[in-house]
Scaffold this motif. Sequence first.
Motif, mmCIF file in Angstrom:
data_model
loop_
_atom_site.group_PDB
_atom_site.id
_atom_site.type_symbol
_atom_site.label_atom_id
_atom_site.label_comp_id
_atom_site.label_asym_id
_atom_site.label_seq_id
_atom_site.Cartn_x
_atom_site.Cartn_y
_atom_site.Cartn_z
ATOM 1 N N SER A 87 58.912 8.649 51.176
ATOM 2 C CA SER A 87 57.577 9.203 51.830
ATOM 3 C C SER A 87 57.256 8.186 53.278
ATOM 4 O O SER A 87 57.679 7.048 53.269
ATOM 5 N N PHE A 88 56.301 8.715 53.904
ATOM 6 C CA PHE A 88 56.062 7.973 55.197
ATOM 7 C C PHE A 88 55.158 6.793 54.833
ATOM 8 O O PHE A 88 55.350 5.706 55.435
ATOM 9 N N ARG A 89 54.521 6.694 53.694
ATOM 10 C CA ARG A 89 53.611 5.688 53.196
ATOM 11 C C ARG A 89 54.621 4.516 52.732
ATOM 12 O O ARG A 89 54.603 3.250 53.002
ATOM 13 N N ASP A 90 55.746 4.924 52.127
ATOM 14 C CA ASP A 90 56.978 3.922 51.610
ATOM 15 C C ASP A 90 57.509 3.272 52.650
ATOM 16 O O ASP A 90 57.858 2.053 52.825
ATOM 17 N N LYS A 91 57.717 3.901 53.876
ATOM 18 C CA LYS A 91 58.458 3.559 54.901
ATOM 19 C C LYS A 91 57.412 2.538 55.870
ATOM 20 O O LYS A 91 57.740 1.505 56.254
ATOM 21 N N GLN A 92 56.210 2.624 55.910
ATOM 22 C CA GLN A 92 54.932 2.027 56.382
ATOM 23 C C GLN A 92 55.037 0.449 55.729
ATOM 24 O O GLN A 92 55.109 -0.551 56.237
ATOM 25 N N ILE A 93 55.010 0.670 54.346
ATOM 26 C CA ILE A 93 54.938 -0.586 53.481
ATOM 27 C C ILE A 93 56.323 -1.380 53.864
ATOM 28 O O ILE A 93 56.092 -2.652 53.942
ATOM 29 N N ALA A 94 57.518 -0.841 53.737
ATOM 30 C CA ALA A 94 58.759 -1.532 54.205
ATOM 31 C C ALA A 94 58.743 -2.160 55.373
ATOM 32 O O ALA A 94 59.140 -3.272 55.446
ATOM 33 N N LEU A 129 58.195 -7.302 58.699
ATOM 34 C CA LEU A 129 57.859 -7.967 59.842
ATOM 35 C C LEU A 129 57.139 -9.131 59.387
ATOM 36 O O LEU A 129 57.044 -10.482 60.080
ATOM 37 N N LEU A 130 56.381 -9.280 58.259
ATOM 38 C CA LEU A 130 55.867 -10.481 57.689
ATOM 39 C C LEU A 130 56.941 -11.389 57.434
ATOM 40 O O LEU A 130 56.761 -12.755 57.697
#
Length: 692
Positions: free
Chosen positions: A672-679, A684-685
Amino acid sequence: MITWRRDIFSLWKKMVKNERIKQLSIKENFKTRFLQQYRHYQSNMHIFHLKPSQFSKTLDELLMFLAQVAHCYPDETKDFALDIRDALQRHCTVLDRTLRMTFCQALILLRNKGLIAATSVLELFFEMFRVQDKLLRKTLYTYIVSDIKTVNQKHKNAKLNTTLQNFMYTMLKDNNPVAAKMSLDVMIELYRRNIWKDTKTVNVITTACFSKVTKILVAGLKFFLGTDEEEDHSDSESDQDEQKTSKELLTGFRVGKKTRKRQKKLKRALQNIDKHKKSKKKSEVFNFSALHLIHDPQGFCERLFRQLEGTTERFEVKLMMADLVSRLIGVHQLFLFSFYPYIQRFLQPHQREVTRLLLFAAQSSHDLVPPEIIEGVIRTIANNFITDRNSGEVMAVGLNAVREICFRCPLAISEDALHDFSEYKTHKDKSVMMAARSLIQLYRKTNPDLLRKKDKGKPTEAAKDLKVLQYGERDTHSYIPGAEVLKATEDIEEEEEEQEAWESCSEEEEGSEGEWIDVHHSSDEEGNKVDDSQVPATREEQVLKAQQVSTSRILTQEEFRKVQQIQAVRQTEGMSAEGLNNKKRKRELEEEEQDRGELLQLSMIENVHKKKAHDKDSRLATVMAGREDRPKYTHGPQKMNPHASTTNKDKARKKNYTMIKHKVMNKKNKRSFRDKQIALRNSLLKKQKAKH
């Protein structure tokens, strides 16, 4: 019918006559050819004497031909064997290698057919040990041993043996060390095969112990020590095969072309491995008879010890010489007081082969040596070994050495020293404790008065007959100790008479009509049969019964075994019946008595009691024993009900990957798009933290 038989008989006579004539004619024809070849041989021999170092193929073939058929024409070839012998004796060192071997083989054929005396041939072969030809020396060595064995097979040929022994005595002093060593090997091999097992052979071999050649010296010492091993005459290829295992050889054979040559080579290598394993399993054999057959053991021992003190040989050779000196002293009970201070110098824990040196000290002890001389050896062992600054193994070895010395010379130890050694019976190290207790047990049987009251232990049956011997005193008996447990001749005859009476009465009872017959038994008033084998109660009755049994008949092996068992029981049984069931101690005592032979074993000195390291099998057995009460090991959480059904997720774990591959791939592609954002955020962190 009679006429037909006569015709057949006359025809048979004619055939036999014709066959004989034919054989004679054939022999005459062969004789002509043989004489022609013999003259040809004589002409070639004249040429050979002019150039003995040159090889002649014609002479080589003629020698073997004439040697094989010479017995058919003994008159014509009466000088043939002597010609070959003289040619070998004159030119053996310059002859061609192949032609020299042919000469020897021809002479061996003539000797086997009885055309030449054994003495002349064997003496020549002994002299040919000087030739620098290893194959020839090996061939001659094998033939000499086999020929002497054949000559003495039916009965001993004393004349030939004496002649050869005198000749070999001179050969041992030969300037050529190889010839002297080969002659010594022949005598040792004949002794081992029980062909020349006499005093003359042994005393000739004693001269080898004083040779200046190290190889001859070592061979003579090894003969008397009984540690001589067969020399390995195999080539380097067979040595390499022996270093490999059979599994490695078979694995290597699987690779490559399967030729017949490779198969034969593999078979020969496997046979060498089996032979090497069998030779390792052979137990060590000591030549007790050789030690006893020495004419002058005192003089031989003194001369050998003087050589030991002044020798510059290697340390291993010195050990062998010291070993032989100690054995001679112990076996023959010799007096060589200077040997004990000499051996004391090497009794240090850091000394190389110190256990063997302790063995020599114990081996050279006997009850005829003055106790004050051996007491110095015990004092040295006590100061260097039996101290708390040493390890437990060193202390145990020292106590074992003291015990073996005291076993052979009980008066060598003082009362104070024995009390000090007895204190180690409660030592924390088990090996030291067991060694000290074995020393106490020894003096309980030999001289319990030297022990303290707490160490004397419970009195045994054998303690009643114990007699403490002084220096030089012997304990002799006019009977076999322990024979009182057996039956005398009169008792056996009485039993046989009773048995015969009982059998005769039984036969009469069968023939009678039920009438009672009185039979007399040797019983008391209550009708109980007297046990004749019962041991008498008092000491005097025991001695009288033992004398009666010993002098009335010859004891069998079973009876001797029974007496030994009874004597072993008396060593453990007390005056009361409390020790009757101590079977373990009785068995240990019997094994200890069997282990003590004429010569001391090194294992008696190195007998250190400690827990042996576990091997793989014992460790595995210990592990499996610890898992007996443990529940079966399981991975992960378990269901409360093992028979309950499973979920699709659990079933998917057990499936093959190809069966669920499409589901896994689709799951990864449809994030999902949300999973891609979290990854993306997490990555980046992680990079930002890495920069700082």
